[in-house]
Design a protein around this motif. Structure first.
Motif, PDB file in Angstrom:
ATOM      1  N   LEU A  75       0.986  -0.470   0.000  1.00  0.00           N
ATOM      2  CA  LEU A  75       0.000   0.000   0.000  1.00  0.00           C
ATOM      3  C   LEU A  75       0.972   0.463   0.000  1.00  0.00           C
ATOM      4  CD1 LEU A  75      -1.855   1.753   1.227  1.00  0.00           C
ATOM      5  CD2 LEU A  75      -2.649   1.553   1.297  1.00  0.00           C
ATOM      6  N   LEU A  79       1.522   6.886  -3.397  1.00  0.00           N
ATOM      7  CA  LEU A  79       1.068   6.438  -2.085  1.00  0.00           C
ATOM      8  C   LEU A  79       2.162   6.577  -1.044  1.00  0.00           C
ATOM      9  CD1 LEU A  79      -1.015   5.042  -0.281  1.00  0.00           C
ATOM     10  CD2 LEU A  79      -0.123   2.863  -1.071  1.00  0.00           C
ATOM     11  N   ASP A  80       3.366   6.143  -1.387  1.00  0.00           N
ATOM     12  CA  ASP A  80       4.468   6.187  -0.425  1.00  0.00           C
ATOM     13  C   ASP A  80       4.910   7.608  -0.104  1.00  0.00           C
ATOM     14  OD1 ASP A  80       4.445   3.479  -0.226  1.00  0.00           O
ATOM     15  OD2 ASP A  80       6.166   3.123  -1.530  1.00  0.00           O
ATOM     16  N   ASN A  81       4.448   8.556  -0.900  1.00  0.00           N
ATOM     17  CA  ASN A  81       4.795   9.954  -0.634  1.00  0.00           C
ATOM     18  C   ASN A  81       3.577  10.781  -0.235  1.00  0.00           C
ATOM     19  OD1 ASN A  81       7.822  10.574  -1.433  1.00  0.00           O
ATOM     20  ND2 ASN A  81       7.062   9.033  -2.871  1.00  0.00           N
ATOM     21  N   GLY A  82       2.467  10.090   0.081  1.00  0.00           N
ATOM     22  CA  GLY A  82       1.278  10.771   0.576  1.00  0.00           C
ATOM     23  C   GLY A  82       0.595  11.653  -0.438  1.00  0.00           C
ATOM     24  N   GLN A  83       0.637  11.271  -1.711  1.00  0.00           N
ATOM     25  CA  GLN A  83       0.070  12.110  -2.757  1.00  0.00           C
ATOM     26  C   GLN A  83      -0.946  11.350  -3.602  1.00  0.00           C
ATOM     27  OE1 GLN A  83       0.700  15.198  -2.687  1.00  0.00           O
ATOM     28  NE2 GLN A  83       2.588  15.277  -1.488  1.00  0.00           N
ATOM     29  N   ASN A  84      -1.769  12.113  -4.318  1.00  0.00           N
ATOM     30  CA  ASN A  84      -2.671  11.569  -5.316  1.00  0.00           C
ATOM     31  C   ASN A  84      -1.842  11.270  -6.567  1.00  0.00           C
ATOM     32  OD1 ASN A  84      -4.545  11.239  -7.444  1.00  0.00           O
ATOM     33  ND2 ASN A  84      -5.980  12.692  -6.539  1.00  0.00           N
ATOM     34  N   ALA A 111       8.103  -3.708   8.391  1.00  0.00           N
ATOM     35  CA  ALA A 111       8.839  -4.397   7.332  1.00  0.00           C
ATOM     36  C   ALA A 111       7.949  -5.289   6.477  1.00  0.00           C
ATOM     37  CB  ALA A 111       9.970  -5.231   7.945  1.00  0.00           C
ATOM     38  N   THR A 112       6.936  -5.916   7.100  1.00  0.00           N
ATOM     39  CA  THR A 112       6.170  -6.929   6.366  1.00  0.00           C
ATOM     40  C   THR A 112       4.687  -6.653   6.239  1.00  0.00           C
ATOM     41  OG1 THR A 112       5.819  -8.231   8.401  1.00  0.00           O
ATOM     42  CG2 THR A 112       7.800  -8.709   7.097  1.00  0.00           C
ATOM     43  N   ASN A 113       4.130  -5.788   7.073  1.00  0.00           N
ATOM     44  CA  ASN A 113       2.686  -5.533   7.037  1.00  0.00           C
ATOM     45  C   ASN A 113       2.440  -4.077   7.389  1.00  0.00           C
ATOM     46  OD1 ASN A 113      -0.065  -6.084   6.815  1.00  0.00           O
ATOM     47  ND2 ASN A 113      -0.254  -6.604   8.978  1.00  0.00           N
ATOM     48  N   LYS A 114       2.126  -3.271   6.382  1.00  0.00           N
ATOM     49  CA  LYS A 114       2.061  -1.821   6.558  1.00  0.00           C
ATOM     50  C   LYS A 114       0.792  -1.336   7.242  1.00  0.00           C
ATOM     51  CE  LYS A 114       5.922  -1.574   4.292  1.00  0.00           C
ATOM     52  NZ  LYS A 114       7.199  -1.364   5.016  1.00  0.00           N
ATOM     53  N   GLY A 115      -0.072  -2.248   7.671  1.00  0.00           N
ATOM     54  CA  GLY A 115      -1.300  -1.847   8.354  1.00  0.00           C
ATOM     55  C   GLY A 115      -1.786  -2.964   9.248  1.00  0.00           C
ATOM     56  N   VAL A 116      -3.097  -3.019   9.470  1.00  0.00           N
ATOM     57  CA  VAL A 116      -3.705  -4.096  10.248  1.00  0.00           C
ATOM     58  C   VAL A 116      -4.797  -4.737   9.407  1.00  0.00           C
ATOM     59  CG1 VAL A 116      -3.206  -3.050  12.491  1.00  0.00           C
ATOM     60  CG2 VAL A 116      -5.374  -2.528  11.337  1.00  0.00           C
ATOM     61  N   SER A 117      -5.069  -6.006   9.663  1.00  0.00           N
ATOM     62  CA  SER A 117      -6.149  -6.704   8.975  1.00  0.00           C
ATOM     63  C   SER A 117      -7.275  -6.963   9.963  1.00  0.00           C
ATOM     64  CB  SER A 117      -5.646  -8.030   8.389  1.00  0.00           C
ATOM     65  OG  SER A 117      -4.707  -7.793   7.369  1.00  0.00           O
ATOM     66  N   ILE A 118      -8.500  -6.647   9.543  1.00  0.00           N
ATOM     67  CA  ILE A 118      -9.681  -6.790  10.384  1.00  0.00           C
ATOM     68  C   ILE A 118     -10.590  -7.825   9.742  1.00  0.00           C
ATOM     69  CG2 ILE A 118     -11.641  -5.585  11.413  1.00  0.00           C
ATOM     70  CD1 ILE A 118     -10.013  -2.971  11.065  1.00  0.00           C
ATOM     71  N   LEU A 130       2.404  11.548   6.342  1.00  0.00           N
ATOM     72  CA  LEU A 130       3.413  12.116   5.445  1.00  0.00           C
ATOM     73  C   LEU A 130       3.998  11.026   4.548  1.00  0.00           C
ATOM     74  CD1 LEU A 130       5.158  14.549   7.956  1.00  0.00           C
ATOM     75  CD2 LEU A 130       3.445  15.101   6.227  1.00  0.00           C
ATOM     76  N   GLY A 131       3.142  10.099   4.126  1.00  0.00           N
ATOM     77  CA  GLY A 131       3.546   9.034   3.224  1.00  0.00           C
ATOM     78  C   GLY A 131       4.113   7.805   3.905  1.00  0.00           C
ATOM     79  N   LYS A 132       4.463   7.903   5.190  1.00  0.00           N
ATOM     80  CA  LYS A 132       5.078   6.778   5.895  1.00  0.00           C
ATOM     81  C   LYS A 132       4.013   5.962   6.623  1.00  0.00           C
ATOM     82  CE  LYS A 132       8.426   5.594   9.484  1.00  0.00           C
ATOM     83  NZ  LYS A 132       9.377   6.109  10.504  1.00  0.00           N
ATOM     84  N   PRO A 133       4.011   4.623   6.472  1.00  0.00           N
ATOM     85  CA  PRO A 133       3.040   3.805   7.203  1.00  0.00           C
ATOM     86  C   PRO A 133       3.280   3.892   8.714  1.00  0.00           C
ATOM     87  CG  PRO A 133       4.094   2.546   5.436  1.00  0.00           C
ATOM     88  CD  PRO A 133       4.878   3.808   5.589  1.00  0.00           C
ATOM     89  N   VAL A 134       2.192   4.066   9.463  1.00  0.00           N
ATOM     90  CA  VAL A 134       2.264   4.071  10.923  1.00  0.00           C
ATOM     91  C   VAL A 134       1.256   3.047  11.440  1.00  0.00           C
ATOM     92  CG1 VAL A 134       3.060   6.462  11.119  1.00  0.00           C
ATOM     93  CG2 VAL A 134       0.609   5.989  11.024  1.00  0.00           C
ATOM     94  N   ASP A 135       1.437   2.605  12.676  1.00  0.00           N
ATOM     95  CA  ASP A 135       0.553   1.599  13.254  1.00  0.00           C
ATOM     96  C   ASP A 135      -0.836   2.197  13.474  1.00  0.00           C
ATOM     97  OD1 ASP A 135      -0.719  -0.424  14.608  1.00  0.00           O
ATOM     98  OD2 ASP A 135       0.836  -0.675  16.129  1.00  0.00           O
ATOM     99  N   PRO A 136      -1.851   1.722  12.764  1.00  0.00           N
ATOM    100  CA  PRO A 136      -3.201   2.276  12.917  1.00  0.00           C
ATOM    101  C   PRO A 136      -3.743   2.180  14.342  1.00  0.00           C
ATOM    102  CG  PRO A 136      -3.084   0.944  10.928  1.00  0.00           C
ATOM    103  CD  PRO A 136      -1.824   0.690  11.686  1.00  0.00           C
ATOM    104  N   ILE A 137      -3.324   1.156  15.078  1.00  0.00           N
ATOM    105  CA  ILE A 137      -3.845   0.970  16.432  1.00  0.00           C
ATOM    106  C   ILE A 137      -3.565   2.190  17.296  1.00  0.00           C
ATOM    107  CG2 ILE A 137      -3.712  -0.458  18.515  1.00  0.00           C
ATOM    108  CD1 ILE A 137      -5.128  -1.763  16.128  1.00  0.00           C
ATOM    109  N   GLY A 138      -2.454   2.861  17.070  1.00  0.00           N
ATOM    110  CA  GLY A 138      -2.128   4.048  17.852  1.00  0.00           C
ATOM    111  C   GLY A 138      -2.986   5.247  17.514  1.00  0.00           C
ATOM    112  N   TYR A 139      -3.790   5.149  16.459  1.00  0.00           N
ATOM    113  CA  TYR A 139      -4.624   6.262  16.019  1.00  0.00           C
ATOM    114  C   TYR A 139      -6.109   5.959  16.135  1.00  0.00           C
ATOM    115  CZ  TYR A 139      -0.382   8.290  14.097  1.00  0.00           C
ATOM    116  OH  TYR A 139       0.878   8.831  13.958  1.00  0.00           O
TER     117      TYR A 139
END
Length: 263
Positions: free
Chosen positions: A4, A62-67, A161-168, A250-259
């Motif tokens: 992503l 996507l990796d740079n937070g842009q359309n 490194a291996t999973n840029k988000g969470v799966s629900i 800012l384009g960088k994946p962060v842990d969604p759980i913290g948000y």
């Protein structure tokens, strides 16, 4: 999930993958010394990106937070597939030109093979929405209060490194909700590994991504509200029915759980 990283094999979903901008291949193209790759003079400068093998314009944006359409415009690309390894692309708006406000498309465009439903829900979903919790301590003008995009159990945690988000987890057709107000900057199936994907841009800092959907209920450039149903959960390009959800700061994946609000 390995991007992503990449804005995830199909199980129980008949959606056909749509071909997006093709990954870049290094075919050993030899250019005359007098004809450097486009943008070479900007290599290494802030706001620019050097294309690598396997890149697509979707992924770079996507990796740079842009359309991706903005990145295409800033670089004068008539064909989003026409990028080469070593080419340097502008990935931030030109300093002298204010980034234009997105304009809602007058005619919906649905990529071939993507299952779509009538746009009947333009208001937030009626189901109860968990109360949001305060944003992280580093909150600034662009910080947001997100809500959960689906009600299922988290079955895969964030790993940079291996999973840029969470799966629900969930069931086919379960509602997928917008985590915050925003605008659709991508709706389609052109990003490998994500199946039917929606990307929302919330402000200059945050993007969220919603992958593996069965059906997409919004179109590119459409404004959405927090809690609005934007898709139906599915298993497109995945090994089970689930929603893969990413937050990009800012384009960088962060842990969604913290948000997200605590459950």
């Amino acid at each position: 999930m390995t991007v992503l990283a990449a804005l995830l094999v199909t199980a129980g979903c008949s959606t056909r993958r749509v071909s997006g901008p093709a990954p870049v291949e290094d075919r050993g193209l030899v250019r005359p010394a007098a004809a450097p790759l486009p943008g070479a003079e900007n290599a290494g400068k802030p706001g620019y990106y050097t294309v690598k093998p396997g890149d697509t314009l979707f992924r770079i944006a996507l990796d740079n937070g842009q359309n991706w359409r903005d990145v295409q415009t800033w670089n004068g690309l008539t064909n989003p597939n026409a990028i080469e390894v070593g080419q340097v692309l502008r990935v931030q708006p030109p300093a002298a030109v204010a980034q234009p406000a997105p304009v809602v498309a007058s005619t919906p465009v649905t990529p071939a093979g993507v299952v779509s439903r009538p746009l009947t829900d333009t208001a937030p979903a009626a189901a109860p929405i968990p109360a949001p919790t305060p944003a992280p301590a580093s909150a600034g003008a662009d910080e947001l209060q997100f809500i959960w995009p689906a009600q299922g159990t988290v079955v895969s945690s964030f790993d940079e490194a291996t999973n840029k988000g969470v799966s629900i987890a969930g069931k086919i057709g379960d509602p997928v909700l917008a985590a915050a107000d925003g605008r659709v900057v991508y709706a389609g199936a052109g990003l490998r590994g994500y199946g039917n994907l929606i990307i929302l841009k919330h402000n200059n800092t945050y993007l969220t991504a919603y992958a593996h959907n069965q059906a997409l209920l919004v179109r590119e450039d459409q404004a959405v509200r927090q809690g609005q149903k934007i898709a139906e959960m599915g298993s497109s390009d995945a090994d089970r029915v689930k929603l893969h959800f990413e937050v990009r700061r800012l384009g960088k994946p962060v842990d969604p759980i913290g948000y997200l609000p605590k459950r």
